[in-house]
Design a protein around this motif. Structure first.
Motif, short mmCIF file in Angstrom:
data_model
loop_
_atom_site.label_atom_id
_atom_site.label_comp_id
_atom_site.label_asym_id
_atom_site.label_seq_id
_atom_site.Cartn_x
_atom_site.Cartn_y
_atom_site.Cartn_z
N THR A 195 0.86 -1.18 0.00
CA THR A 195 0.00 0.00 0.00
C THR A 195 0.90 1.24 0.00
OG1 THR A 195 -1.82 1.09 1.13
CG2 THR A 195 -0.29 -0.04 2.53
N PRO A 196 0.57 2.25 -0.83
CA PRO A 196 1.49 3.40 -0.94
C PRO A 196 1.63 4.17 0.38
CG PRO A 196 -0.29 3.49 -2.57
CD PRO A 196 -0.62 2.37 -1.65
N VAL A 197 2.81 4.71 0.57
CA VAL A 197 3.10 5.52 1.77
C VAL A 197 3.37 6.94 1.29
CG1 VAL A 197 4.86 5.91 3.55
CG2 VAL A 197 4.10 3.59 3.04
N VAL A 198 2.81 7.93 1.99
CA VAL A 198 3.11 9.32 1.63
C VAL A 198 4.54 9.59 2.09
CG1 VAL A 198 2.49 11.75 1.99
CG2 VAL A 198 0.71 9.96 1.97
N PRO A 199 5.44 9.96 1.16
CA PRO A 199 6.84 10.14 1.58
C PRO A 199 6.98 11.36 2.49
CG PRO A 199 6.60 10.28 -0.83
CD PRO A 199 5.24 10.25 -0.25
#
Ligand SMILES: C[S@@+](CC[C@H](N)C(=O)[O-])C[C@H]1O[C@@H](n2cnc3c(N)ncnc32)[C@H](O)[C@@H]1O
Length: 420
Positions: A195-199
């Motif tokens: 699941t994408p992570v906000v950098p």
């Protein structure tokens, strides 16, 4: 029902035997992370060990309260595992946890000791999870309640106001997610387990994912092709600050296992100008393994305090020095018990030697980034200020300390420019 209980029992027997063996090695100084990251380590074993290491102070406090006498180390290891099941794992029925501990001690040691373990475990199981945790919250000293070694607790309590200390200590008890970074040029993954992570602000251009199912990820073709590197976002702070450009000669002089070196190589667009040095032969092999998909790299075994390169060898140098690791307690829970003023002083001296030893390798006008995964001022800002006081030819461009947060570990990095 009976069959299920038997399965639990035999699994629990196996896990307890391994956990006790690994705890013994950890007691002798081996970091838990190194001990569990072997092929034979399975998920349950790994979770049990990390939970015991995370909650050691609370486990020991509860055990000592109900034990009628001093607890021998070999019995304490068993009791820690049993109580950890009752308080934090909850997958095992309490009666199975008690029985497993008693049978283990009877088999390995003797009947009298098994009787003692039986008495302690039964008292703990009878009290139950809710009451034990309520007692801890009400009566345990703060360093126990916050699961910090006394030395680390004293430092953090003097530095962080009450609420912040509580927040930080609780954050450090949450198991860290597995975060993976997509290597530049790799295709976009189509994996349900990611699941994408906000950098974070210092890694805006990176593609980061959190791994929801590590087993599925490790089985995936994307992992087999080395499209990803497992890397907490905090580790990207230092390479971003160094901001290397194609064509530069770059030294990563505490390089292993190579996570930051990979990020540097991607920014350079090539491995030809990148030189990775590490004191450990075993760990330099990990650098070579990590660089194998990119066609290898220049890897050297050596001491950064007496580096095997002539002066002015590099446009940019990264020094990601060995440190107390207090920014990464989520991933290395045993660090909280190992921390001591003496160990800190030794590390500060080692780091100072490495900084002094490498300063001449940077060409005039070049950059040096000094970084740690510690949040202790002596290893970070104070170390850099001492260096600047000694080396009039260096100036601090900027530095940044990141405290551990819900989405990243803690880290420090300072960008130093050599004048000329
Ligand atoms: C924090 S780790 C580096 C992590 C690495 N930069 C990465 O991103 O994967 C510190 C490294 O410094 C190495 N080291 C310790 N003392 C050293 C020395 N005197 N010279 C060179 N390397 C050293 C250790 O073996 C360890 O691999």
């Amino acid at each position: 029902m009976m069959e299920k209980a038997n399965n639990w029992q035999s699994t629990a027997d196996r896990i307890l035997a391994r956990v006790v063996a690994v705890q013994m090695q950890a007691d002798e100084g081996a970091p838990v992370r190194d001990l569990v990251s072997t092929d034979e380590a399975n998920r349950v074993l790994h979770h049990s060990l990390l939970a015991i290491m995370r909650h050691r102070a609370v486990l020991d406090w509860c055990i000592d309260r109900v034990a009628a006498r001093d607890v021998r180390p070999r019995l304490r290891r068993v009791l820690r595992w049993g109580l950890c099941q009752l308080l934090y794992m909850e997958s095992l029925p309490p009666a199975v946890a008690v029985d497993t501990c008693v049978r283990f001690v009877k088999r390995r040691h003797d009947v009298r000791e098994a009787g003692f373990v039986n008495a302690v475990m039964r008292r703990l199981a009878d009290a139950g999870r809710e009451r034990l945790l309520a007692d801890v919250a009400r009566e345990a000293p703060p360093h126990v309640r916050l699961e910090l070694g006394e030395a680390l607790y004293r430092r953090w309590a003097a530095r962080f106001p009450g609420d912040e200390l509580e927040r930080l200590a609780h954050l450090c008890l949450v198991p860290a997610p597995v975060i993976v970074r997509l290597r530049r040029g790799a295709p976009m993954p189509q994996l349900e387990c990611l699941t994408p992570v906000v950098p974070p602000p210092w890694a805006q251009e990176e593609m980061l994912w959190s791994c929801l199912d590590a087993a599925a990820f490790f089985r995936s073709p994307e992992h087999a092709r080395s499209d990803f590197y497992i890397q907490d976002p905090a580790t990207l702070l230092a390479p971003r600050l160094l901001a290397v450009r194609p064509g530069e000669r770059v030294g990563d002089l505490c390089a292993a296992p190579g996570g930051k070196a990979l990020a540097l190589a991607e920014a350079l667009g090539s491995v030809s100008g990148l030189f990775c040095l590490d004191r450990s032969l075993h760990r330099i092999r990990l650098v070579l393994e990590n660089f194998a998909p990119s066609g290898g790299c220049h890897a050297v075994v050596g001491d950064a305090a007496m580096p095997p390169f002539p002066p002015r060898s590099f446009d940019a140098v990264l020094l990601d020095v060995p440190c107390s690791n207090t920014g990464v307690l989520r991933r290395r829970p045993d660090v909280r018990w190992r921390f001591s003023s003496l160990a800190l002083a030794e590390l500060v001296a080692l780091q100072g030697g490495i900084l002094r030893g490498t300063a001449d390798l940077v060409r005039p006008g070049g950059r040096l980034v000094y970084s740690t995964c510690s949040i202790e001022p002596e290893e970070n800002g104070a170390q850099v200020r001492r260096f600047l006081a000694e080396r009039g030819d260096y100036l601090l461009d900027r530095d940044e300390e990141v405290l551990p947060g819900p989405d990243h570990d803690g880290a420090y990095a300072a960008l130093l420019r050599r004048q000329g």
